[in-house]
Structure formats: C-alpha cells, structure tokens
Design a protein around this motif. Sequence first.
Motif, PDB file in Angstrom:
ATOM      1  N   TRP A   1       0.794  -1.231   0.000  1.00 39.15           N
ATOM      2  CA  TRP A   1       0.000   0.000   0.000  1.00 39.15           C
ATOM      3  C   TRP A   1       0.825   1.279   0.000  1.00 39.15           C
ATOM      4  N   GLY A   2       2.073   1.221   0.438  1.00 42.29           N
ATOM      5  CA  GLY A   2       2.912   2.410   0.448  1.00 42.29           C
ATOM      6  C   GLY A   2       2.555   3.436   1.503  1.00 42.29           C
ATOM      7  N   ASP A   3       1.745   3.058   2.489  1.00 38.40           N
ATOM      8  CA  ASP A   3       1.316   4.033   3.503  1.00 38.40           C
ATOM      9  C   ASP A   3       2.189   4.011   4.761  1.00 38.40           C
ATOM     10  N   ARG A   4       3.197   3.177   4.795  1.00 38.03           N
ATOM     11  CA  ARG A   4       4.196   3.138   5.873  1.00 38.03           C
ATOM     12  C   ARG A   4       3.599   2.927   7.264  1.00 38.03           C
ATOM     13  N   ASN A   5       2.440   2.245   7.342  1.00 33.55           N
ATOM     14  CA  ASN A   5       1.857   2.006   8.664  1.00 33.55           C
ATOM     15  C   ASN A   5       1.675   0.515   8.965  1.00 33.55           C
ATOM     16  N   GLY A   6       2.508  -0.317   8.356  1.00 34.59           N
ATOM     17  CA  GLY A   6       2.444  -1.752   8.643  1.00 34.59           C
ATOM     18  C   GLY A   6       2.614  -2.037  10.118  1.00 34.59           C
ATOM     19  N   HIS A   7       3.528  -1.327  10.770  1.00 31.87           N
ATOM     20  CA  HIS A   7       3.735  -1.502  12.210  1.00 31.87           C
ATOM     21  C   HIS A   7       2.486  -1.128  13.003  1.00 31.87           C
ATOM     22  N   SER A   8       1.744  -0.148  12.518  1.00 32.98           N
ATOM     23  CA  SER A   8       0.521   0.297  13.206  1.00 32.98           C
ATOM     24  C   SER A   8      -0.507  -0.825  13.265  1.00 32.98           C
ATOM     25  N   HIS A   9      -0.658  -1.553  12.166  1.00 31.23           N
ATOM     26  CA  HIS A   9      -1.606  -2.672  12.119  1.00 31.23           C
ATOM     27  C   HIS A   9      -1.181  -3.790  13.069  1.00 31.23           C
ATOM     28  N   LEU A  10       0.112  -4.098  13.100  1.00 32.66           N
ATOM     29  CA  LEU A  10       0.599  -5.155  13.995  1.00 32.66           C
ATOM     30  C   LEU A  10       0.405  -4.782  15.459  1.00 32.66           C
ATOM     31  N   ARG A  11       0.734  -3.545  15.811  1.00 30.99           N
ATOM     32  CA  ARG A  11       0.577  -3.099  17.197  1.00 30.99           C
ATOM     33  C   ARG A  11      -0.889  -3.163  17.625  1.00 30.99           C
ATOM     34  N   ALA A  12      -1.781  -2.708  16.758  1.00 37.40           N
ATOM     35  CA  ALA A  12      -3.212  -2.739  17.076  1.00 37.40           C
ATOM     36  C   ALA A  12      -3.704  -4.175  17.243  1.00 37.40           C
ATOM     37  N   SER A  13      -3.165  -5.082  16.437  1.00 39.66           N
ATOM     38  CA  SER A  13      -3.552  -6.490  16.562  1.00 39.66           C
ATOM     39  C   SER A  13      -3.135  -7.063  17.909  1.00 39.66           C
ATOM     40  N   LEU A  14      -2.007  -6.621  18.431  1.00 41.21           N
ATOM     41  CA  LEU A  14      -1.549  -7.110  19.729  1.00 41.21           C
ATOM     42  C   LEU A  14      -2.463  -6.654  20.867  1.00 41.21           C
ATOM     43  N   ILE A  15      -2.978  -5.448  20.788  1.00 40.75           N
ATOM     44  CA  ILE A  15      -3.840  -4.899  21.833  1.00 40.75           C
ATOM     45  C   ILE A  15      -5.297  -5.328  21.653  1.00 40.75           C
ATOM     46  N   GLY A  16      -5.780  -5.272  20.433  1.00 40.04           N
ATOM     47  CA  GLY A  16      -7.166  -5.619  20.153  1.00 40.04           C
ATOM     48  C   GLY A  16      -8.063  -4.397  20.154  1.00 40.04           C
ATOM     49  N   PRO A  17      -9.204  -4.490  19.457  1.00 35.89           N
ATOM     50  CA  PRO A  17     -10.088  -3.342  19.276  1.00 35.89           C
ATOM     51  C   PRO A  17     -11.183  -3.186  20.318  1.00 35.89           C
ATOM     52  N   SER A  18     -11.238  -4.100  21.307  1.00 31.49           N
ATOM     53  CA  SER A  18     -12.376  -4.036  22.229  1.00 31.49           C
ATOM     54  C   SER A  18     -11.960  -4.302  23.665  1.00 31.49           C
ATOM     55  N   LEU A  19     -12.873  -3.906  24.561  1.00 29.85           N
ATOM     56  CA  LEU A  19     -12.644  -4.047  25.996  1.00 29.85           C
ATOM     57  C   LEU A  19     -14.008  -4.120  26.674  1.00 29.85           C
ATOM     58  N   THR A  20     -14.124  -4.939  27.701  1.00 29.02           N
ATOM     59  CA  THR A  20     -15.360  -5.045  28.478  1.00 29.02           C
ATOM     60  C   THR A  20     -15.048  -4.764  29.942  1.00 29.02           C
ATOM     61  N   VAL A  21     -15.859  -3.896  30.563  1.00 25.95           N
ATOM     62  CA  VAL A  21     -15.662  -3.522  31.965  1.00 25.95           C
ATOM     63  C   VAL A  21     -17.009  -3.671  32.687  1.00 25.95           C
ATOM     64  N   PRO A  22     -17.025  -4.371  33.822  1.00 20.96           N
ATOM     65  CA  PRO A  22     -18.273  -4.469  34.582  1.00 20.96           C
ATOM     66  C   PRO A  22     -18.542  -3.177  35.367  1.00 20.96           C
TER      67      PRO A  22
END
Length: 138
Positions: free
Chosen positions: A82-103
């Motif tokens: 893609w040439g957008d130089r954010n490959g590391h951004s996708h990997l980092r986000a995958s490690l953390i995940g997009p969701s969280l649940t709190v009671p």
Amino acid sequence: MVITERLTVRTHGNNHIVDLTERVAEAVARSGLQAGIVALFVPGSTAGLTTMEFEPGAVEDLQRWFEEAVPADREYRHNLRWGDRNGHSHLRASLIGPSLTVPFRERRLLLGTWQQIVLIDFDVRPRQREIVVQILGE
C-alpha cells in the motif's frame, strides 16, 4: 437493556494514548442502569483499547515497548503493498485488540484503584477516532 453511544477523540497518532475513563464512567452513570457491563469497540485496524495506570511514566514505558517490540522503521509487507508506511501500526493494534469489556455496579465502573481505560492510536498521522460504547445491564 442495551444503550449505545459513541465517543469521538482526536489523536496525534504514533502511539498516542488517550484516557477514556471519565467519559465512559459518565456514559454509564447517564444510562440509568444499576449493574451490568460496558463493551467498548474502536472501528479500524490501527488503534486499540486496553487498561493501564495512566501516569506519565507508565505511558512512556508502554510507548517505548511498542517501539522496541514492533519497530516503525522495519520493512513490512503491508508497506510494500500500500505504500502508507503504517504496517507496524496494524501489527501493534492487533496485539492490543479493538475491544474491551468492563463491569459496573451502582452506576460505577469496577476498575482497580490505578486502572484507567485507554485508547492507543498507532497510525502514522493524526486521526479522529470513534469509540462505540454499548452499556448492557439492568
């Protein structure tokens, strides 16, 4: 009952960490629900949600860890495509995940004393992020 809200946050990108705790707590209190869970989700593949002690030292430590674990200056196949130089951004986000649940109980989040809810924006540029907040309870 399920109540859905959206929070909007402006970020700087590049591991910018934003404390969402107060805004999420206000949404829970406003819901009128006494007990349940709040589910948070950030649409997109270059940001994540987690909890941490949101203090300058811990924030800096986490940002540094991401730089060491998934360096921005490496060559990633995503960048070649893609040439957008954010490959590391996708990997980092995958490690953390997009969701969280709190009671919550009695309209209050059941977080630890030094625990805050944070969004981490890993992209290479400033963004306006939306966080979906679903409050489920009675």
